[in-house]
Design an enzyme around this catalytic site. Structure first.
Site, PDB file in Angstrom:
ATOM      1  N   HIS A 131      55.054  68.758  51.830  1.00 48.74           N
ATOM      2  CA  HIS A 131      56.179  68.983  52.739  1.00 48.74           C
ATOM      3  C   HIS A 131      57.428  68.308  52.210  1.00 48.74           C
ATOM      4  CE1 HIS A 131      58.177  68.333  56.883  1.00 48.74           C
ATOM      5  NE2 HIS A 131      58.483  69.521  56.418  1.00 48.74           N
ATOM      6  N   GLU A 147      56.077  64.536  51.955  1.00 42.94           N
ATOM      7  CA  GLU A 147      54.838  64.259  52.700  1.00 42.94           C
ATOM      8  C   GLU A 147      53.707  65.014  51.999  1.00 42.94           C
ATOM      9  OE1 GLU A 147      55.464  63.409  57.397  1.00 42.94           O
ATOM     10  OE2 GLU A 147      56.094  65.388  56.763  1.00 42.94           O
ATOM     11  N   ASN A 172      58.081  64.899  61.429  1.00 48.78           N
ATOM     12  CA  ASN A 172      58.565  65.825  62.461  1.00 48.78           C
ATOM     13  C   ASN A 172      57.902  65.571  63.805  1.00 48.78           C
ATOM     14  OD1 ASN A 172      60.457  67.047  60.888  1.00 48.78           O
ATOM     15  ND2 ASN A 172      59.199  68.800  60.322  1.00 48.78           N
TER      16      ASN A 172
HETATM   17  P1  NAI Z   1      64.085  80.735  54.444  1.00 48.25           P
HETATM   18  O1  NAI Z   1      64.071  81.775  55.490  1.00 48.25           O
HETATM   19  O2  NAI Z   1      65.370  80.188  53.959  1.00 48.25           O
HETATM   20  O3  NAI Z   1      63.309  81.284  53.163  1.00 48.25           O
HETATM   21  C1  NAI Z   1      62.090  81.967  53.194  1.00 48.25           C
HETATM   22  C2  NAI Z   1      62.043  82.844  51.948  1.00 48.25           C
HETATM   23  O4  NAI Z   1      60.723  83.319  51.792  1.00 48.25           O
HETATM   24  C3  NAI Z   1      62.943  84.062  52.037  1.00 48.25           C
HETATM   25  O5  NAI Z   1      63.783  84.086  50.900  1.00 48.25           O
HETATM   26  C4  NAI Z   1      61.989  85.242  52.058  1.00 48.25           C
HETATM   27  O6  NAI Z   1      62.497  86.359  51.354  1.00 48.25           O
HETATM   28  C5  NAI Z   1      60.777  84.668  51.357  1.00 48.25           C
HETATM   29  N1  NAI Z   1      59.511  85.281  51.739  1.00 48.25           N
HETATM   30  C6  NAI Z   1      59.068  85.549  52.989  1.00 48.25           C
HETATM   31  N2  NAI Z   1      57.834  86.110  52.927  1.00 48.25           N
HETATM   32  C7  NAI Z   1      57.518  86.175  51.622  1.00 48.25           C
HETATM   33  C8  NAI Z   1      56.365  86.654  50.930  1.00 48.25           C
HETATM   34  N3  NAI Z   1      55.343  87.161  51.558  1.00 48.25           N
HETATM   35  N4  NAI Z   1      56.362  86.549  49.583  1.00 48.25           N
HETATM   36  C9  NAI Z   1      57.410  86.041  48.909  1.00 48.25           C
HETATM   37  N5  NAI Z   1      58.521  85.594  49.532  1.00 48.25           N
HETATM   38  C10 NAI Z   1      58.560  85.658  50.860  1.00 48.25           C
HETATM   39  O7  NAI Z   1      63.134  79.590  54.973  1.00 48.25           O
HETATM   40  P2  NAI Z   1      63.123  78.042  54.571  1.00 48.25           P
HETATM   41  O8  NAI Z   1      64.031  77.297  55.455  1.00 48.25           O
HETATM   42  O9  NAI Z   1      63.262  77.941  53.103  1.00 48.25           O
HETATM   43  O10 NAI Z   1      61.642  77.616  55.005  1.00 48.25           O
HETATM   44  C11 NAI Z   1      60.507  77.982  54.239  1.00 48.25           C
HETATM   45  C12 NAI Z   1      59.335  77.115  54.649  1.00 48.25           C
HETATM   46  O11 NAI Z   1      59.659  75.758  54.441  1.00 48.25           O
HETATM   47  C13 NAI Z   1      58.927  77.229  56.111  1.00 48.25           C
HETATM   48  O12 NAI Z   1      57.539  77.089  56.197  1.00 48.25           O
HETATM   49  C14 NAI Z   1      59.608  76.036  56.760  1.00 48.25           C
HETATM   50  O13 NAI Z   1      58.986  75.571  57.913  1.00 48.25           O
HETATM   51  C15 NAI Z   1      59.477  75.019  55.648  1.00 48.25           C
HETATM   52  N6  NAI Z   1      60.446  73.937  55.674  1.00 48.25           N
HETATM   53  C16 NAI Z   1      61.753  74.170  55.984  1.00 48.25           C
HETATM   54  C17 NAI Z   1      62.663  73.122  55.997  1.00 48.25           C
HETATM   55  C18 NAI Z   1      64.109  73.360  56.276  1.00 48.25           C
HETATM   56  O14 NAI Z   1      64.825  72.380  56.520  1.00 48.25           O
HETATM   57  N7  NAI Z   1      64.599  74.589  56.236  1.00 48.25           N
HETATM   58  C19 NAI Z   1      62.229  71.736  55.707  1.00 48.25           C
HETATM   59  C20 NAI Z   1      60.858  71.615  55.312  1.00 48.25           C
HETATM   60  C21 NAI Z   1      60.003  72.688  55.337  1.00 48.25           C
END
Ligand code: NAI
Ligand code: 3HC
Length: 696
Positions: free
Chosen positions: A426, A438, A476
């Protein structure tokens, strides 16, 4: 003579070699050895003394482990003064890191030579202290007040070249410290050089010290030691040397007695202890050179950037060619930032963006990677589909990691045929900047997979914390609790702005409402909607933020949230609509607002944080209290000088914290349920730090 300083004669020169691994800290044996060594050199009629360090460094400072215990003679300032007062020519040959008391010893010798890679500094402010062995008196005599203050108040290290330019050292030479040192001493003797005591140099020119004190205090966001350094340097200008040293000692001792010193030293050792887990002793990590990243959004592109900057090859998989292009754009933007700041060269930038990074939409391109980090949408079904595909294409032994913020890693692992290879990694946003990682260990995760998670953290320069599986892991989960407490205070009469102000005054980088605006209010809105059907009726959840979101106001990214953000400005001003919405909600709920003092805000907020943190430790989600402390310090903007929430709790007195929680429970016994571990520690008269020590 103590073995920590080895005495040797080379003709007319006495050589004192420090031999106190790992960093030649100036513990009692070293201090005694230096005094004895100088005395012996004098009694044997030598002409000069060379001081250098065996192993990786010249003295890296006072022995921090001795702080907080009764000091033992000879004290370090006396050792420094004894060295300087010697009638012999005393010379230092420096390599590695001459820090704190180490640099102070060097400044007390009459000449200084260093290898080109040597680094030096006075980092005491990072321990809640000031240089306390004459450094505040000697350094400004060599560099002038302004440079000395910059070095002391920031605690930053300078390289040999800058040290030479500033007059901190006299010469740079390549080679072994002993050899370059002996050659230099001989040259000085041949040239008839005389002793050159810095303490006898004229007092430096003063500056406006009151202005410097105020500016330093303001910059320290509540940290006091840098401002104390200003007063100590002022003494160098205004008092004779010996009295200046006495004033420095007085200020140093005062700081030694503060909670800030305790908090920062706790942070120093915890930062190093956090990655040392008994369960990983002797466990070899798997090899790691190529990493796959799934999803190139905010997190995936940040994680890819961090890996590339640390020398790992990255294959990033996106859903479509367009999404892959967008991910490349984000990564190149991040690397461009590193290029601009001089962290990488243009050649390195070109290499990273062409050879080290490849983008793909085909899972088969992940066949050779050692580790895959999934960062797709936060949706269990999507994650399971991704892991099923990874399971099908990844080579045996490849590690399958998820960057999920909340979802159950056990469930993800169980959906694959190799749960032993599945782990949570994480990261925090922006992933190439934030220091925390994490490492979330699921029930079936193999020990060498955990060890590889920590090895990756080390490669990326992160502070890695072991966490168990639960909703939100360590950070979190605790965040949810203290954030809820802040929401309750708003319903009861405080404003988001008063709360943010009280907490930034406590030392947090940002208050919870400014943080929410930065992260995006839509995330919390979605979570509230998701949880609404199953919510316990006793839970108090304000809805005024939903009204903001319904109006399309999601915080910084839309220009309006709790605060209003003018274009181009990062800091916002309070949004007047929020106050109206809060008043309307209180009226609807029949709540009469009451006044909160800033002190009460901090006490309640910290009580919520500590209580949840104690549950996290009690349930084994965090192994030790220090793991929680480091999570909050490196991922959530907790002020380092307060050590971390559980160190801070110890310093307040756990009985006092528990009494607060019990008093708050009289108003709301659903939210305020005392952590069993906290009750147990209070009953037994023990502290969280006792648990840290037992686990060491
Ligand atoms: P985001 O929405 O910015 O990015 C997700 C990306 O994954 C998108 O570019 C999408 O096209 C791609 N994607 C979706 N399904 C896919 C698939 N099947 N195969 C390949 N690519 C795929 O989301 P973000 O913010 O980057 O979050 C991603 C993960 O990280 C989530 O699980 C979130 O909970 C976790 N996270 C987010 C944080 C944040 O501050 N935004 C902090 C720590 C963890
Ligand atoms: N006292 C006691 N132990 C120390 C120490 C010190 N000054 N400096 C480092 N150590 C220990 C570490 O805790 C670690 O122990 P561990 O292996 O049991 O975990 C071990 O030495 C190796 O340290 P690192 O893992 O940090 O090794 P690195 O190579 O990464 O870094 C370093 C080396 C740059 C010297 C770094 O350890 C460091 O910054 N140390 C602190 C330096 C410092 O703050 N000096 C000032 C002390 S205060 C002072 O001098 C007061 C005086 O003015 C009176």
């Amino acid at each position: 003579m103590s073995e920590a300083i080895v005495y040797e004669r080379v003709g007319d020169i006495a050589v004192l070699k420090a031999n106190n691994p790992p960093v030649n800290a100036l513990g009692l044996a070293v201090r005694t050895g230096l005094i004895d060594g100088i005395a012996r050199a004098e009694s044997e009629g030598t002409k000069a003394v060379l001081i250098y360090g065996e192993g990786r460094t010249y003295f890296a400072g006072a022995d921090i482990r001795e702080f907080g215990k009764p000091p033992a003679e000879p004290f370090l300032p006396d050792v420094c003064n004894r060295i300087e007062a010697s009638p012999l020519l005393v010379v230092s040959a420096m390599h590695g890191t001459a820090l704190g008391g180490g640099l102070e010893i060097a400044l007390s010798t009459h000449y200084r030579i260093a290898v080109p890679s040597a680094r030096m500094g006075l980092p005491e402010v990072h321990l809640g202290l000031i240089p306390g062995a004459t450094g505040t008196q000697r350094l400004p005599r060599l560099t002038g007040v302004e440079k000395a203050l910059e070095i002391m108040t920031t605690g930053r290290q300078i390289g040999a070249k800058q040290a030479l330019d500033l007059g901190v050292i006299d010469r740079i030479a390549d080679g072994e410290p002993r050899e370059i040192g002996l050659a230099y001493v001989q040259e000085l003797l041949d040239a008839g050089a005389t002793r050159r005591p810095v303490g006898e140099m004229p007092a430096p020119e003063p500056i406006d010290f009151d202005a410097a004190y105020d500016a330093t205090l303001a910059k320290g966001r509540g940290q006091i030691s840098p401002a104390y350094a200003v007063r100590a340097v002022q003494a160098a200008c205004e008092l004779p040397f010996a009295q200046g040293v006495a004033r420095e000692r007085e200020l140093f001792r005062e700081l030694m007695g503060t909670d800030q010193r305790q908090g920062m030293i706790h942070a120093f050792f915890s930062e190093r202890a956090v990655g040392k887990l008994p369960e990983l002793k002797g466990v070899e990590p798997r090899s790691l050179s190529a990493v796959g990243v799934i999803g190139g959004g905010t997190m995936g592109s940040g994680i890819a950037t961090a890996c590339l900057l640390s020398g790992l090859n990255v294959v990033l998989l996106e859903m479509t060619a367009e999404a892959a292009d967008a991910a490349r754009g984000r990564i190149e933007g991040n690397l461009g930032g590193a290029l601009k700041r001089g962290k990488i060269s243009q050649t390195r930038f070109d290499e990273l963006t062409s050879k080290a990074l490849s983008l793909s939409t085909d899972y088969h391109s992940l066949g050779d990677v050692d580790l895959v980090i999934e960062a797709v949408f936060e949706d269990m079904d999507v994650k399971k589909q991704v892991f099923a595909q990874l399971d099908a294409v990844c080579k045996p032994g490849a590690i399958l990691a998820s960057n999920t913020s909340y979802l159950d890693i056990n469930e993800i692992a169980a959906s694959t045929s190799r749960p032993g290879d599945v782990i949570g990694l994480h990261f925090f946003s922006p992933a190439h900047v934030m220091k925390l990682l994490e490492v979330v260990v699921a029930d079936a995760t193999a020990p060498d997979v955990v060890a590889t998670g920590f090895a990756l953290g080390k490669t990326l320069g992160k502070i890695s914390v072991r966490a168990g599986v639960c909703d939100g892991f360590i950070g979190n989960r605790i965040l949810k609790s203290y954030r809820t407490c802040a929401d309750h205070m708003v319903l009861d009469g405080a404003t988001p702005y008063q709360i943010d102000k009280a907490l930034t005054a406590f030392g947090f980088a940002m208050g919870p409402f400014a943080v929410a605006d930065l992260a995006g209010l839509d995330i919390g809105w979605a979570t509230r909607k998701r949880l609404a059907p199953t919510r316990d009726p006793r839970e108090r959840v304000p809805t005024y933020t939903d009204r903001l979101c319904e109006g399309g106001n999601f915080g910084q990214k839309t220009g309006k949230g709790y605060y209003v953000y003018e274009a181009g400005k990062r800091a916002g001003v309070p949004n007047p609509e929020v106050t109206d919405l809060i008043e309307a909600e209180r009226a609807e709920l029949g709540l009469t607002p009451r006044a909160f003092t800033d002190e009460e805000i901090v006490r309640r907020y910290m009580a919520a944080m500590i209580n949840e943190a104690a549950k996290v430790v009690g349930e084994g989600i965090a192994r030790r209290p220090l793991d929680v402390d480091m999570t909050l310090l490196f991922g959530y903007g907790f002020p380092r000088y307060n050590g971390g929430p559980l160190k801070w709790a110890d310093m307040q007195g756990l009985d006092k914290v528990l009494a607060d929680i019990r008093a708050y429970a009289a108003e709301d016994d659903y939210f305020w349920q005392p952590a069993p571990l906290l009750e147990k520690l209070v009953a037994e008269g023990r502290t969280f730090d006792d648990l840290n020590k037992e686990a060491a």
